[in-house]
Design an enzyme around this catalytic site. Structure first.
Site, PDB file in Angstrom:
ATOM      1  N   GLU A   1       0.879  -1.177   0.000  1.00 41.99           N
ATOM      2  CA  GLU A   1       0.000   0.000   0.000  1.00 41.99           C
ATOM      3  C   GLU A   1       0.910   1.220   0.000  1.00 41.99           C
ATOM      4  O   GLU A   1       1.506   1.547   1.036  1.00 41.99           O
ATOM      5  CB  GLU A   1      -0.884   0.009   1.259  1.00 41.99           C
ATOM      6  CG  GLU A   1      -1.949  -1.070   1.318  1.00 41.99           C
ATOM      7  CD  GLU A   1      -3.147  -0.785   0.417  1.00 41.99           C
ATOM      8  OE1 GLU A   1      -3.171   0.252  -0.260  1.00 41.99           O
ATOM      9  OE2 GLU A   1      -4.054  -1.626   0.399  1.00 41.99           O
TER      10      GLU A   1
ATOM     11  N   CYS B   1      -2.397   9.249   2.560  1.00 45.59           N
ATOM     12  CA  CYS B   1      -1.971   8.720   1.258  1.00 45.59           C
ATOM     13  C   CYS B   1      -2.973   9.140   0.186  1.00 45.59           C
ATOM     14  O   CYS B   1      -2.624   9.237  -0.985  1.00 45.59           O
ATOM     15  CB  CYS B   1      -1.858   7.201   1.320  1.00 45.59           C
ATOM     16  SG  CYS B   1      -3.336   6.388   1.909  1.00 45.59           S
TER      17      CYS B   1
HETATM   18  P1  NAD Z   1       8.459   4.694   4.693  1.00 46.29           P
HETATM   19  O1  NAD Z   1       8.463   3.903   3.444  1.00 46.29           O
HETATM   20  O2  NAD Z   1       9.591   5.598   4.950  1.00 46.29           O
HETATM   21  O3  NAD Z   1       8.384   3.729   5.977  1.00 46.29           O
HETATM   22  C1  NAD Z   1       7.318   2.830   6.159  1.00 46.29           C
HETATM   23  C2  NAD Z   1       7.798   1.685   7.036  1.00 46.29           C
HETATM   24  O4  NAD Z   1       8.796   0.938   6.341  1.00 46.29           O
HETATM   25  C3  NAD Z   1       8.431   2.135   8.346  1.00 46.29           C
HETATM   26  O5  NAD Z   1       8.007   1.279   9.364  1.00 46.29           O
HETATM   27  C4  NAD Z   1       9.922   1.969   8.070  1.00 46.29           C
HETATM   28  O6  NAD Z   1      10.699   1.753   9.208  1.00 46.29           O
HETATM   29  C5  NAD Z   1       9.921   0.736   7.193  1.00 46.29           C
HETATM   30  N1  NAD Z   1      11.089   0.585   6.335  1.00 46.29           N
HETATM   31  C6  NAD Z   1      11.848   1.564   5.786  1.00 46.29           C
HETATM   32  N2  NAD Z   1      12.830   1.018   5.022  1.00 46.29           N
HETATM   33  C7  NAD Z   1      12.687  -0.332   5.089  1.00 46.29           C
HETATM   34  C8  NAD Z   1      13.374  -1.433   4.494  1.00 46.29           C
HETATM   35  N3  NAD Z   1      14.410  -1.243   3.694  1.00 46.29           N
HETATM   36  N4  NAD Z   1      12.933  -2.682   4.769  1.00 46.29           N
HETATM   37  C9  NAD Z   1      11.866  -2.879   5.571  1.00 46.29           C
HETATM   38  N5  NAD Z   1      11.168  -1.879   6.166  1.00 46.29           N
HETATM   39  C10 NAD Z   1      11.577  -0.606   5.921  1.00 46.29           C
HETATM   40  O7  NAD Z   1       7.064   5.465   4.704  1.00 46.29           O
HETATM   41  P2  NAD Z   1       6.555   6.542   5.771  1.00 46.29           P
HETATM   42  O8  NAD Z   1       7.283   7.815   5.532  1.00 46.29           O
HETATM   43  O9  NAD Z   1       6.541   5.942   7.126  1.00 46.29           O
HETATM   44  O10 NAD Z   1       5.013   6.701   5.346  1.00 46.29           O
HETATM   45  C11 NAD Z   1       4.571   7.643   4.420  1.00 46.29           C
HETATM   46  C12 NAD Z   1       4.241   6.959   3.106  1.00 46.29           C
HETATM   47  O11 NAD Z   1       3.273   5.956   3.297  1.00 46.29           O
HETATM   48  C13 NAD Z   1       3.641   7.928   2.100  1.00 46.29           C
HETATM   49  O12 NAD Z   1       4.193   7.693   0.839  1.00 46.29           O
HETATM   50  C14 NAD Z   1       2.172   7.550   2.108  1.00 46.29           C
HETATM   51  O13 NAD Z   1       1.467   7.869   0.935  1.00 46.29           O
HETATM   52  C15 NAD Z   1       2.255   6.075   2.308  1.00 46.29           C
HETATM   53  N6  NAD Z   1       0.977   5.546   2.802  1.00 46.29           N
HETATM   54  C16 NAD Z   1       0.250   4.722   1.989  1.00 46.29           C
HETATM   55  C17 NAD Z   1      -0.990   4.262   2.415  1.00 46.29           C
HETATM   56  C18 NAD Z   1      -1.838   3.355   1.548  1.00 46.29           C
HETATM   57  O14 NAD Z   1      -2.725   2.733   2.085  1.00 46.29           O
HETATM   58  N7  NAD Z   1      -1.603   3.258   0.256  1.00 46.29           N
HETATM   59  C19 NAD Z   1      -1.470   4.639   3.670  1.00 46.29           C
HETATM   60  C20 NAD Z   1      -0.702   5.481   4.444  1.00 46.29           C
HETATM   61  C21 NAD Z   1       0.534   5.918   4.019  1.00 46.29           C
END
Ligand code: NAD
Length: 512
Positions: free
Chosen positions: A234, A268
């Site tokens: 997502e 998002c």
């Molecule tokens: P992010 O990708 O930076 O981090 C998300 C999660 O992934 C965190 O828990 C982080 O620690 C983990 N992570 C980071 N690198 C990783 C790796 N290499 N391996 C495994 N895990 C890892 O995202 P964010 O800044 O926390 O969230 C914002 C983003 O989420 C925005 O782009 C937003 O649009 C998206 N989002 C999408 C939805 C949806 O349902 N489509 C909902 C909410 C947020």
């Protein structure tokens, strides 16, 4: 790995708490415990599973104010946003699954074509095993609990890695799980950052459910591919809103302001690109600006726009604004910043050369441009790497439906914004860079299941028509079947030929 995560309140910069990161050994141990827990949980009755989920629901209700205070302290959002967008959708989905999980997870009967006339067929849904859930910071409670609850109901156990930006809520979830007195280790919370997430994937869960950015989503999918671990992603959005001249003007103005700035634009599915039909464009922009200027930035119960949760996001927000202005956009509201509070920004006369129309801003910025006619509106909306949600505004429902049918997005809302994602019976998920996932609705339990097809042949004959030995007689029979069954001949001829063939097939050995 460093040892601790610090939760800082974005409203006042005070430290909320310090939380230890899971070590590599703790992640490995969690996997072993999860495996043991799965052994019991997989054969639990659905009633027992629902009872566990119900206890989470009761806790959310009983401890409502305390939970909201913690979500607010960790994210800096206004209280109503925590109530309405973190807690409410979680309760809504629990209630929905309490009522519908049985029907969704019970075996589904399937049809049998003529070739399978003596068969009984169905699909059954079995648990996958250990589901790793990796969640973001913008709705830290909902985006962790909803997939976790869905996975549990489908008979799985969960290893949850919440965002390192909101470890207070991660800790809160662990407390909720303990307080709900669920069987041991059904949900284990593993706090940490990207490195912890990587270790979790290395531990080879049976499925990964990820919510977060496109960049991370791609990394996770690449790592998961090494062991063919199925993933649901997502990801981000750059959601378009299309406003036709015949739309309810005032409602569309209110919706633009709400869709763009709710949760300080950190949805998002925030409205980030607005396309307005030329004839109402100037009037519409003026009305949006006037409404935006009335928004209250601050915290607590009587503010509309809370703090930016992740201060680094401010860099992206400012870069998008200055790039747009440098390329000719008109800044319609004043930029004001105090700590992590940033005023809502309206940009006029933007174009698709600007970053603000290409990349996810994830902040309180809305960019507006005019369009001429339906086709241009569709083309502009589709000119994006993202495809999460859309919002189309017209009093002509046929036109609105025609337009949404042409949009390359996973979800559409006609004459409203944002809250379609909270309808528990509708599947949610994006296309293009917005991901490959489905959850909520029946799909939300099937995503966490092994979907197994079962066929029963009720015949007691020694041989099926297709068994060995092969012969020219069988060849001709199959050929005749193909010619009769799949070509356009009269019904009378079809029936006559079919009766002959079916008898031959039933006789099996006599065919040869
Ligand atoms: P992010 O990708 O930076 O981090 C998300 C999660 O992934 C965190 O828990 C982080 O620690 C983990 N992570 C980071 N690198 C990783 C790796 N290499 N391996 C495994 N895990 C890892 O995202 P964010 O800044 O926390 O969230 C914002 C983003 O989420 C925005 O782009 C937003 O649009 C998206 N989002 C999408 C939805 C949806 O349902 N489509 C909902 C909410 C947020």
């Amino acid at each position: 790995m460093s040892d601790n995560l610090i939760s800082t309140n974005p409203i006042n910069g005070k430290v909320n708490g310090v939380y230890p990161k899971a070590t590599i050994n703790e992640i490995k141990a969690a996997k072993i415990k999860a495996k043991q827990a799965f052994g019991l949980w997989r054969s639990s009755s659905l009633e027992d599973r629902i009872e566990c989920i119900r206890r989470i629901k009761e806790l959310l209700i009983n401890d409502l104010e305390e939970i909201i205070q913690r979500v607010v302290a960790d994210t800096g959002k206004v209280n109503l946003e925590a109530l309405m967008s973190d807690i409410l959708p979680t309760l809504e989905i629990i209630k929905y699954y309490e009522k519908n999980a049985k029907k969704i997870l019970e075996p589904q009967k399937r049809k049998n074509s003529l070739l399978f006339f003596n068969h009984q067929s169905y699909v059954e849904y079995k648990p996958l095993g250990i589901v790793a859930i990796i969640s973001p910071w913008n709705f830290p409670l909902q985006l962790s609990l909803v997939p976790a609850i869905s996975a549990l109901l489908a008979g799985n156990v969960v290893l949850l890695k919440p965002s390192e930006i909101t470890p207070l809520v991660g800790n809160l979830i662990q407390e909720i799980v303990i307080k709900a007195k669920m069987p041991a280790n059904l949900i284990q919370v593993l706090q940490g950052g990207a490195d912890t997430g990587e270790q979790l994937i290395k531990a080879e869960p049976d499925k990964i459910f990820f919510t977060g950015s496109v960049v991370t989503g791609k990394k996770i999918m690449a790592k998961a591919a090494e062991n063919l671990i199925p993933v649901e992603l997502e990801l981000g959005g750059k959601d378009p809103m299309i406003v036709f001249a015949d739309a309810n003007f005032n409602r569309a103005v209110e919706a633009t302001v709400y869709g763009a700035f709710a949760n300080t634009g950190q949805y998002c599915v925030s409205i980030e690109r607005v396309y307005v039909e030329e004839s109402i464009y100037n009037e519409f922009v003026s009305a949006v600006v006037a409404r935006t200027n009335k928004l209250k930035v601050g915290s607590g119960l009587n503010s509309d726009i809370g703090a930016i949760t992740y201060p680094k996001q401010l860099e992206v927000i400012k870069r998008h604004i200055s790039d747009a202005v440098a390329k000719g956009a008109e800044l319609m509201t004043e930029i004001k910043q105090q700590g992590n509070f940033f005023s809502p920004i309206v940009l006029k006369d933007v174009n698709h050369e600007m970053l603000v129309m290409q990349e996810e801003t994830f902040g309180p910025v809305v960019a507006i441009m005019p369009f001429k006619g339906e086709i241009e509106a569709i083309n502009l909306a589709n000119d994006s790497d993202y495809g999460l949600n859309s919002s189309v505004w017209s009093n002509d429902l046929n036109k609105a439906k025609r337009v949404v049918n042409k949009l390359k997005v996973g979800n559409n809302y006609i004459n409203d914004v944002l809250k379609n994602i909270g309808n528990p019976d509708l599947p949610f998920g994006g296309v293009k860079n917005s991901g490959i996932a489905k959850y909520h609705g029946p799909e939300g339990l099937h995503s966490f299941s092994i979907e197994t097809a079962v066929s029963i042949n009720k015949s007691r004959r020694e041989k099926e028509f297709n068994f060995f030995p092969y012969s020219s007689k069988l060849y001709n029979l199959i050929k005749e079947f193909i010619l009769i069954n799949y070509s356009d001949i009269s019904l009378a001829k079809k029936l006559k030929g079919m009766i002959k063939i079916i008898f031959a097939m039933i006789r099996g050995e006599d065919v040869r």
